[in-house]
Every structure is written in structure tokens, then in C-alpha cells.
Design an enzyme around this catalytic site. Structure first.
Site, PDB file in Angstrom:
ATOM      1  N   PRO A 179       0.831  -1.210   0.000  1.00 12.20           N
ATOM      2  CA  PRO A 179       0.000   0.000   0.000  1.00 12.20           C
ATOM      3  C   PRO A 179       0.864   1.258   0.000  1.00 12.20           C
ATOM      4  O   PRO A 179       1.845   1.344   0.717  1.00 12.20           O
ATOM      5  CB  PRO A 179      -0.794  -0.094   1.308  1.00 12.20           C
ATOM      6  CG  PRO A 179      -0.551  -1.434   1.869  1.00 12.20           C
ATOM      7  CD  PRO A 179       0.634  -2.024   1.188  1.00 12.20           C
ATOM      8  N   GLU A 180       0.513   2.218  -0.861  1.00 12.90           N
ATOM      9  CA  GLU A 180       1.188   3.508  -0.882  1.00 12.90           C
ATOM     10  C   GLU A 180       0.199   4.555  -0.353  1.00 12.90           C
ATOM     11  O   GLU A 180      -0.834   4.191   0.202  1.00 12.90           O
ATOM     12  CB  GLU A 180       1.677   3.800  -2.311  1.00 12.90           C
ATOM     13  CG  GLU A 180       2.654   2.726  -2.809  1.00 12.90           C
ATOM     14  CD  GLU A 180       3.206   2.982  -4.204  1.00 12.90           C
ATOM     15  OE1 GLU A 180       3.218   4.136  -4.661  1.00 12.90           O
ATOM     16  OE2 GLU A 180       3.638   2.012  -4.847  1.00 12.90           O
TER      17      GLU A 180
END
Ligand SMILES: [Zn+2]
Length: 271
Positions: free
Chosen positions: A2-3
Site C-alpha cells: 500500500p502507498e
């Protein structure tokens, strides 16, 4: 992994589900050896005290109380979801807390690269002192950021992913931002022009906001807190598309390794 967009979405989901302020009534620990060991004793300090905000900083989710912050990092495969008491436990459910009578928030993480920590209120600034600018914050000064980046000898893609300068941009979004800005990922920061930096910052904000709107990107297993996948991956121009035709110029998308990560780019569109 996840960014920024994916963490931001989880953070918004948790605000909707938990509706701060709320109290944690109890913790349940199934497995504590995540990337770091879950601090069981410290987490007991935030039982029965109001948690009045859930915020994102970089790729961290901060649950704020009078006593301090409990912080969640999702690592590669971490996810939070809500369930009623006596839920059918999944193999990788590691921690849970009761936030309303009979309602639990559960942390699931197959690869266990995520972690949970507790930071005292007085130490929160110190905890994040090495993290750079928030790309979507209104107070971020991109002129200052350009000046900082112009001094770097690293390739622009590696620098964009360095959390010391700018937070939240990882491998996926760095590749996409540089494609849209028309800048080669291999170009040294010091050689990137001011006009190119303006494009990079423009597309950084545009892409991150657009990805949030599209529910983030699901490559392998990202899910939001309702178990839903994102759809931004269908908008990729280069990421994970090596050998495919560039949507802009019909040349082949290339892939190389940079600092141990795969970089995707179009050599004709990106100079
Ligand atoms: Zn192209």
C-alpha cells in the site's frame, strides 16, 4: 505494498467505521510477532480512554488519544476490518480490539510485514522527524522541494520514493508519475529541469488524488476495510506493463531494476 492512496482510503474507512471519539474496551492478541513485536503492555494504556482522531502521516495510520498514539503500518498485506463478536477467525487475524459492544476491529496480515506501535504524545514529533513532505498537504512548498531535489545526485525515481524527502510515493506511483511528467526514471535529480519538476509535482498530486478516488490500486491483495479491491491498476500507463505497447507512442514499455526495485518506463516518451 500500500502507498499513500491505499493508506488514505483505509484511514477514511476507519473514520467511517469507528466514528471517533470512541473507546477501546479490550484487546485480543492472537499472534504478536509481526515485523516488530506488538507492544501488548503499552496498548493496555489506551483502553477506556477516548480515541478522538484517526489520521494518516506518510504511510502510517495514527490513532490519537490523550495518553498517546497507537500507530498502524500495513506493510505489504495488512488490512483492518470490522466484525461482530464470534466472527469466524481467519488464519492471519493477528490482533483485534473491541470498539463498541460486541464489535471488533481486526488486523489481518498474511505476510506480517506490517506492525503496530505505541508512541507517547510527547514523542510523536521525534517519531516522524525523518519523514519528508506530504504531497497532498496544502502547506507543502514545492519550490522548497524542487530546491532540495536539485541538490541530489540520485536518479529521480529513487529520490521520489525516498520517504526522507517526500512521503507516500512508492514503486507503483513513482513509475506512473514519471511517465505522465515525461521524465526518465534514470535521470539524475540534479539534471531534472525546473519545468520538469513542476510537471512531476503536478502529476504527483493528480495521480495520488485520482488513485484515492478510484479506490487505490490492487496488484496482489490490497483490500480496503470493507474488503473491496481498488481499480486504479486499470489506469496504469507503465507499471507492470513491460513488453506492452505504450498507449501514447506505440513503442514497447521497458523494465529495469533500480535500487532493487522494478522500474517501468517508455524510453520514447520519457526523456
Ligand atoms: Zn511512449
Amino acid at each position: 505494498m500500500p502507498e499513500l492512496p491505499e493508506v488514505e482510503i483505509v484511514c477514511r474507512n476507519l473514520n467511517t467505521i469507528l466514528k471517533p471519539p470512541f473507546n477501546i474496551k479490550s484487546w485480543i492478541f492472537f499472534r504478536r510477532d509481526l515485523r516488530f513485536k506488538i507492544p501488548k503492555r503499552a496498548l493496555q494504556q489506551i483502553i477506556a480512554v477516548p480515541i478522538f482522531a484517526i489520521k494518516r502521516r506518510a504511510k502510517f495510520i495514527l490513532f490519537e488519544s490523550e495518553t498517546g498514539f497507537f500507530i498502524s503500518h500495513l506493510g505489504m498485506t495488512g488490512a483492518w476490518r470490522s466484525e461482530a463478536k464470534d466472527w469466524i477467525r481467519r488464519k492471519h487475524d493477528h490482533v483485534a480490539f473491541e470498539y463498541a459492544p460486541g464489535q471488533f476491529l481486526i488486523y489481518e496480515d498474511p505476510r506480517r510485514f506490517g506492525f503496530i506501535e505505541f508512541i507517547k504524545k510527547s514523542e510523536i514529533e521525534k517519531r516522524f522527524k525523518d519523514f519528508g513532505a506530504e504531497p497532498l498537504a496544502s502547506h507543502t512548498d514545492f519550490e522548497v522541494l524542487t530546491a532540495l531535489f536539485k541538490k541530489l545526485q540520485a536518479p529521480i525515481k529513487t529520490a521520489l520514493m525516498n520517504q526522507k524527502f517526500l512521503v507516500g510515493v512508492g514503486n507503483i506511483y513513482a513509475s506512473e508519475i514519471l511517465f505522465r511528467a515525461g521524465v526518465s526514471p534514470l535521470k539524475k535529480c540534479s539534471k531534472v529541469t525546473r519545468a520538469q519538476f513542476q510537471k512531476i509535482w503536478h502529476w504527483t498530486q493528480f495521480i495520488l488524488k485520482d488513485a484515492i478516488e478510484k479506490g487505490g490500486s490492487t496488484i496482489n491483495n490490497y483490500r480496503n476495510s470493507y474488503g473491496e479491491t481498488g481499480s486504479y491498476q486499470s489506469k496504469f500507463f507503465v507499471y507492470d506493463l513491460a513488453g506492452e505497447t505504450c498507449k501514447n507512442c506505440n513503442s514497447k514499455i521497458k523494465q529495469i531494476m533500480q535500487s532493487g526495485r522494478s522500474t517501468f518506463w517508455c524510453p520514447r516518451c520519457q526523456k
